[in-house]
Design an enzyme around this catalytic site. Sequence first.
Site, PDB file in Angstrom:
ATOM      1  N   GLU A 193       0.828  -1.207   0.000  1.00 53.09           N
ATOM      2  CA  GLU A 193       0.000   0.000   0.000  1.00 53.09           C
ATOM      3  C   GLU A 193       0.864   1.259   0.000  1.00 53.09           C
ATOM      4  OE1 GLU A 193      -3.060  -0.018  -0.527  1.00 53.09           O
ATOM      5  OE2 GLU A 193      -3.846  -1.959   0.102  1.00 53.09           O
ATOM      6  N   ARG A 197       0.350   3.678  -3.256  1.00 59.08           N
ATOM      7  CA  ARG A 197      -0.344   4.936  -2.963  1.00 59.08           C
ATOM      8  C   ARG A 197       0.630   6.104  -2.803  1.00 59.08           C
ATOM      9  NH1 ARG A 197      -5.907   3.599   0.328  1.00 59.08           N
ATOM     10  NH2 ARG A 197      -5.948   1.351  -0.012  1.00 59.08           N
ATOM     11  N   ASP A 335      -4.840 -10.159  -7.552  1.00 62.54           N
ATOM     12  CA  ASP A 335      -5.257  -9.359  -8.702  1.00 62.54           C
ATOM     13  C   ASP A 335      -4.145  -8.642  -9.455  1.00 62.54           C
ATOM     14  OD1 ASP A 335      -4.881  -7.775  -6.450  1.00 62.54           O
ATOM     15  OD2 ASP A 335      -6.805  -6.734  -6.584  1.00 62.54           O
TER      16      ASP A 335
END
Length: 606
Positions: A193, A197, A335
Amino acid sequence: MTEIRSRAPKEQRGNGSVSLEKSLDKKQLDKKVEQIKTLSALRLLLSLLGLAAVGWFGYKTLSPILYGSPTIPVAPQTKLPGSSRFGTLKPSELPSTVGGLKLAADVEKREAVKEAFEWSWHAYEKYAWGSDEFQPLSKSGSNLTSAGGVGYTIVDSLDSLLIMDMIPEYERARDWCRDNLNFDRDSEFNTFETTIRLLGGLLSAHYLTSVHPSPYIQADAGLYLDFATDLGERLLGAFSSPSGIPWSGINLATRQGIPDKGNQGVASLAEAASLQLELKYLSHLTGDYVYWRKAEKVTEIIRSQAIHDGIAPIFISPMNGQFVASEIRLGSRGDSYYEYLLKQWLQTDRQEPVYRDMYDEAMGGIKKHLIGQSKTSGLIFTQELHPARHPRDQTQTWQVVPKQDHLVCFLGGSFILGVTEGGKREVDWTKLEDKDMEDFIVGKGIVESCMRTHDTATGLAPEIAMWVQWSDDRPEMVDWYIKPNLQGVLIDGRNILRPETVESLFLAYRSTGDEKYRQWGWQVFEAFQEYCRVPTGGYAGIEDVQAMPPTQLDRMETFWLSETLKYLYLLFDDSEHISLDKHVFNTEAHILPVFSPEYISPFATS
């Protein structure tokens, strides 16, 4: 006599004589010694056999289980539409020729999306400025750790502010970064993350400011590169594992990687293999290829293993670089591995063929093993494979589970992007090879089935949809359903403002020019407007997409600003703005340029 016999051996050791009693005792002793040796050897043999049995059981249970023909079932393909295995499309369903496709903006809808962003951003500025996350119902902010904020919302939103031309808001965000952003936080952060991000946000801000028409904005580019370099150096500690597979956590202050305690120290496939776009671009900018090599090593380890048809379990061990027996799925924890295979190839201007090869193999495996068809309407959806034991002979096998996370909805657009290559490839849709036609039909089908999951009371899709297969004996004439709430907390039925469906709508529209994708995008946006907009500012997820009226959740995820609204804005913008032939989007929708690499490893061309 008993006393004399028992003492005789000890008393006679020094005189060289041997009594009859001692002679007999020695023979008995030797015999017992031989018996003991035989028994010990037998025990050792039994112990080794036991250890071998335990080892074999562990191998069969905990090691990768992707070997042999019976392990992974082949999804039924006979009824799926498409080219070759999948049938054919009608001429009316084929897009117009792609290659330099020019699409005009729908200004009214684009500006409506921008207003939603302003409604969200200004509420964050008013109630939670500088905080990592925003709670719109309680009008408050919070940080990821007690060590202080790291600019989560602000950095994640910089490129959205720039592409929507919200310059005053951008300048306030830039000033906050300049004066307050500090990564020296002595606490654990998620490696993945933080990379997608924060590092992705800084690199995107660097790129967009560097090409901005205003020299005043261009001057900010160096600020973001400095921050990105600082953060990148801290993230290197995550790669300190014995194998080179990154640890799931990182202490940004001490620069130490931290194993995932909640999953016995293993890392997820997506966590480990979705850092490459960011770290490779950082190396390209700085000339320091340590980031590139660390990231590329992960893909090299994955490729070296005997994963079946390019699809892999969702857990991998940083200790030895081996996959651990676990689900094979395209949703959470899996994913973006598949997403980044294609995008790495596109990012370096199609000069690293290994990624295209790995992508093609993986998409072939997905079509072979992970594509299902709904019972009622024949809709194409994705399913999961879970490790299981065969009920008859207890051999290792896979259980097919018709479960599709909303996260999987990125895949429809990715399939289509793989065919068009972002517009760099001239496409004659009437003369596609079978593989490309299959990719297009499956991608198109996934987009359509993801939109079908918006057929709810609120018009918003659930977090998880279960699909009704041909073999399912459910009496209801439905294509999909939400698992019932059995433990007091409804997880599957939530909608938390996720972007994956609108991401695919954006990619599908830019690739084909088919207006239905804009129509569907507007439909989703209107549902967000009706049920997620907070009267005092901001947007909130909802607890149950089927409940009327729905209960709002007190959280506005940062990806609402960085992804969902950005993709919707670009869906209604003209195709020249952030064109697909010159840009790639990381898995947090941060915009990175296509570039010609100065460094290409032997692996990349293998």
